[in-house]
Design an enzyme around this catalytic site. Structure first.
Site, PDB file in Angstrom:
ATOM      1  N   LEU A  93       0.823  -1.211   0.000  1.00 29.00           N
ATOM      2  CA  LEU A  93       0.000   0.000   0.000  1.00 29.00           C
ATOM      3  C   LEU A  93       0.856   1.259   0.000  1.00 29.00           C
ATOM      4  CD1 LEU A  93      -2.880  -1.013   2.437  1.00 29.00           C
ATOM      5  CD2 LEU A  93      -2.780  -1.186  -0.062  1.00 29.00           C
ATOM      6  N   LEU A  94       1.908   1.294   0.830  1.00 20.71           N
ATOM      7  CA  LEU A  94       2.784   2.461   0.843  1.00 20.71           C
ATOM      8  C   LEU A  94       3.466   2.625  -0.513  1.00 20.71           C
ATOM      9  CD1 LEU A  94       4.245   4.830   2.093  1.00 20.71           C
ATOM     10  CD2 LEU A  94       5.882   3.231   3.116  1.00 20.71           C
ATOM     11  N   TYR A 123      12.383   4.010   3.846  1.00 22.07           N
ATOM     12  CA  TYR A 123      12.311   4.936   2.719  1.00 22.07           C
ATOM     13  C   TYR A 123      13.474   4.865   1.736  1.00 22.07           C
ATOM     14  CZ  TYR A 123       8.298   6.763   5.142  1.00 22.07           C
ATOM     15  OH  TYR A 123       7.082   6.871   5.736  1.00 22.07           O
ATOM     16  N   PHE A 419       7.670  17.722  10.462  1.00 19.87           N
ATOM     17  CA  PHE A 419       6.455  17.969   9.689  1.00 19.87           C
ATOM     18  C   PHE A 419       5.816  16.658   9.285  1.00 19.87           C
ATOM     19  CE2 PHE A 419      10.111  18.140   6.835  1.00 19.87           C
ATOM     20  CZ  PHE A 419       9.773  17.278   5.834  1.00 19.87           C
TER      21      PHE A 419
END
Length: 419
Positions: A93-94, A123, A419
């Site tokens: 999904l990612l 990542y 963030f």
């Protein structure tokens, strides 16, 4: 099949529940939280994965500017709110969410994508590399050696050079903070832009992640002419020993300073507050001045040091041309990008007066993955170290050393923001 797409307004409550669940926060969505989240999402790109009508993965990105070496802002696709609930992990999904987002960012003309990685191992496979480091110090105040009787050596309101520190309220911070941050951001490689939502959340106008806001302490440093040159947000606990001696800790949420005088004054101020015996610095640059601003630098010990901002280069030409170089030289790099977004062979021709980067058919001198190029781009990592680790390959002897001469910087990049 799980549906991956942009969410509708009606799906925001379900999306928030999935996000909270993924981050192990209470899934309940209050009316205030929902209203504030809608405000936060305005202008951003929010998507999710849905299985049988229920949101099981979340993803959001928004426009950002990132400061390159030398001070030029580059367009960035900032990625946040990434979560996959435990029942739907390992289903790709990612990969689908981030693949769609990066392709759209490339098409928009964004130069890089950015994120703060909660976990290290996720990542890199999407072309991101750790580009900055964050460090937190814990200061043993009694050991620091500051003298509260001397201006500038204990945080008195009137400091050396005619500057002054005053307490501030949230409204003052909303007025003066954004301009101060911009001055710092455009001088600090690795720093990112803050939008109005950031300041509204930090000063209590909006809730953050459904948590009730408690007002921190704010202090502002003004130079002799009244210019705001520094600002700090901090909190304090309430701890006393069995002998009724204070053992309180001041924890810094953020500290901005655009001059060494402001930085010195604010740290000395924090170390001068009655009952405070320990100061936690919050996220700082790894080469921050803080320890050396104390008479005894050993009073500041490193309590956290870790990777922070991760960068994914989407346009090699624009990224390498945007930054500055202290020396002249050329380098041919072969960039490998499994996603097909930014790969190719490029000739970098750099001088202190400017640089060009162009596709080339010349023989490569270095071969590296796009994630490793991101790690090198802001100047913090060494090509020689990456070569020793087998994470890049020298096609010509000495190429890694020449890459370091071009790319490494005297000051380390730093991103003050989450963030």
């Amino acid at each position: 099949m799980t549906d991956v797409r942009q969410i509708t307004d009606a799906e925001i409550p379900d999306w928030i529940r999935a996000l909270n669940t993924g981050f192990l926060r209470p899934p309940t969505v209050s009316d205030r939280h929902l209203a504030d989240r809608r405000t936060a999402m305005a202008g951003s790109r929010t998507s999710g994965a849905f299985d049988a009508g229920r949101c099981v993965a979340t993803f959001r990105s928004f426009d950002q500017e990132l400061t390159a070496v030398g001070g030029a802002p580059v367009r960035a696709d900032a990625i946040s709110n990434v979560a996959v609930v435990a029942t739907h992990r390992r289903r790709g999904l990612l990969t689908r969410l981030i693949g769609d987002d990066l392709t759209a960012a490339k098409d928009r003309g964004d130069v890089v994508a950015t994120l703060i990685a909660a976990e290290y191992r996720i990542y890199g496979r999407y072309g991101f590399g750790p580009a900055t480091t964050t460090t937190e110090w814990t200061i043993d105040v009694p050991r620091a050696g500051l003298d509260p009787r001397r201006p500038g050596h204990g945080g008195l309101a009137d400091t050396e050079g005619g500057g002054r520190i005053d307490l501030a309220d949230p409204e003052e911070v909303r007025k003066a903070g954004p301009d101060l941050h911009e001055r710092l951001r455009l001088a600090q490689p690795g720093a990112v832009s803050r939008n109005e939502h950031w300041w509204a959340t930090d000063t209590g106008v909006l809730e953050s992640n459904g948590r009730a806001w408690t007002e921190p302490f704010y202090a502002v440093y003004r130079a002799a002419d009244g210019t705001v040159e520094g600002m700090v947000s901090y909190e304090a606990d309430d701890r006393w020993s069995d002998a009724k001696q204070p053992r309180n800790t001041a924890s810094v949420n953020w500290l901005l300073a655009v001059t060494p005088a402001a930085e010195r004054a604010l740290w000395h101020y924090l170390c001068s507050i009655d009952w405070i015996t320990q100061v936690k610095s919050g996220w700082r640059a790894p080469d921050d001045l803080l320890p050396l601003l104390l008479p005894d630098p050993r009073a500041a010990r490193v309590s956290t040091q870790a990777d922070w901002l991760w960068v994914r280069i989407l346009d090699v030409v624009q990224a390498l041309q945007a930054r500055t170089y202290d020396t002249a030289g050329t380098l041919v790099v072969e960039v490998v990008d499994r996603a097909g977004l930014a790969g190719g062979r490029f000739l970098l021709d750099a001088t202190p007066d400017g640089a060009s980067c162009t596709p080339t058919t010349r023989s490569a001198e270095l071969t590296l993955d796009v994630a490793e190029l991101a790690t090198l781009w802001l100047g913090d990592e060494s090509a020689g170290r990456l070569a020793a680790l087998g994470r890049l390959r020298e096609e010509r002897a000495g190429a890694a050393r020449r890459a370091d001469a071009l790319l490494r910087t005297s000051g380390r990049p730093w991103c003050p923001d989450m963030f």
